[in-house]
Enzyme design. Structure first.
Site, short mmCIF file in Angstrom:
data_model
loop_
_atom_site.label_atom_id
_atom_site.label_comp_id
_atom_site.label_asym_id
_atom_site.label_seq_id
_atom_site.Cartn_x
_atom_site.Cartn_y
_atom_site.Cartn_z
CG LEU A 71 -31.32 -2.73 -33.71
CD1 LEU A 71 -31.52 -3.70 -32.55
CD2 LEU A 71 -30.04 -3.06 -34.47
CG HIS A 72 -33.60 -2.73 -40.57
ND1 HIS A 72 -33.18 -3.95 -41.05
CD2 HIS A 72 -32.62 -1.84 -40.89
CE1 HIS A 72 -32.01 -3.80 -41.65
NE2 HIS A 72 -31.64 -2.53 -41.56
CG HIS A 77 -30.09 -4.58 -37.84
ND1 HIS A 77 -30.79 -3.43 -38.13
CD2 HIS A 77 -28.82 -4.38 -38.31
CE1 HIS A 77 -29.98 -2.55 -38.71
NE2 HIS A 77 -28.78 -3.11 -38.84
#
Ligand code: PAF
Length: 285
Positions: free
Chosen positions: A33-34, A37
């Site tokens: 996730l970054h 997201h």
């Protein structure tokens, strides 16, 4: 935050929410996730009472020479990030649960999957459509969130939902970017220092194309030339495609309509990372 592994439990959980009159939102992801997201989760929370994020590296959307094995899987860190972003449920089924022995059913969205990314990734959108429909069936969300960065994926999923009469609403979120304009992607972690320093060129080239359109240019070849001239200034990117397509047909256009998708795919020359990005001229998808 609850972590659910079994599809049966996920379905039951969602049904219980629905029976209480709660709206359910789904954010499908492959993890790593970054901020992109997290922005989807933030939008999901505004549109629903319960947010579910699926984390599943889907084998059926990777080609035999693609990075399925290398794809980052920092599951515990992802769960921490999801919880910090006030996600209610992480749904993380195993590969065997999603594709048991003798699994034989696939969803093929035709015509709009053959160009752009579909041309170099045969079978990719069949894998995406299949897993996303499975998630829609398991989670039964009122709304599902997708990022504009994967614009062709959005068009494919919207077409699938409409063609198969699925009641889920598809919401599209803007691309989240690094300071130099590079679109956030889990694959950015593969970039070398030199590639990372040059990767902002992609967005600069798209901005130049969009500027040209906004000044009134409608000749697709002229706009594509502007984009190419900027992209070809760096040695760290080799172009896969620069296309301007109609958002309904995903067919290249000679005269740019509104809206039109201006999309670019490149491969970096050192780590061979595939990067995609796009802008929408004259509207949204
Ligand atoms: O965009 C992605 O991360 C994936 O293609 C998706 C939609 C989660 C399906 O595996």
């Amino acid at each position: 935050m609850e972590i659910i592994i079994s599809p049966e439990r996920m379905y039951e959980f969602s049904e219980q929410c629905r029976s209480r009159g709660q709206r359910v939102a789904l954010v499908p992801t492959m993890g790593a996730l970054h901020r992109g997201h997290i922005s989807l989760l933030d939008i999901a929370r505004r549109q629903a009472d319960v947010t579910v994020m699926s984390i599943f590296v889907n084998p059926t959307q990777f080609g035999p020479r693609e990075d399925f094995n290398e794809y980052p899987r920092p599951f515990e860190e992802d769960c921490r990030k999801a919880e910090m972003a006030l996600c209610d449920v992480v749904f993380a089924p195993t590969r065997e649960m999603m594709y048991p022995d003798n699994y034989n059913t696939f969803v093929s969205v035709e015509n709009i999957t053959e160009r752009l990314c579909g041309a170099s990734r045969p079978g990719h959108f069949r894998g995406v459509a299949t897993v996303v429909l499975k998630f829609f069936n398991i989670v039964n969300p009122h709304v599902a969130l997708f990022g504009q960065k994967d614009a062709q994926q959005v068009l494919v999923i919207k077409r699938m939902v409409e063609d198969l009469n699925h009641p889920v609403k598809i919401a599209v979120a803007p691309i989240i970017r690094e300071n130099d304009g590079l679109a956030m992607s889990s694959r950015n972690a593969y970039l070398t220092k030199e590639e990372r320093a040059e990767a902002g060129t992609i967005k600069r080239s798209l901005d130049q194309g969009l500027k040209c359109y906004e000044k009134g240019e409608r000749n697709a070849a002229v706009i594509k030339n502007e984009i190419t001239s900027i992209l070809s200034r760096t040695d760290f990117l080799s172009m896969e495609y620069i296309e301007i397509v109609d958002t309904r047909t995903v067919r290249p256009v000679d005269t740019v309509p509104s809206p039109a998708l201006i999309a670019v795919a490149c491969r970096t020359t050192q780590s061979k990372t595939r990067l995609i990005d796009n802008v929408i001229a004259g509207g949204s998808i």
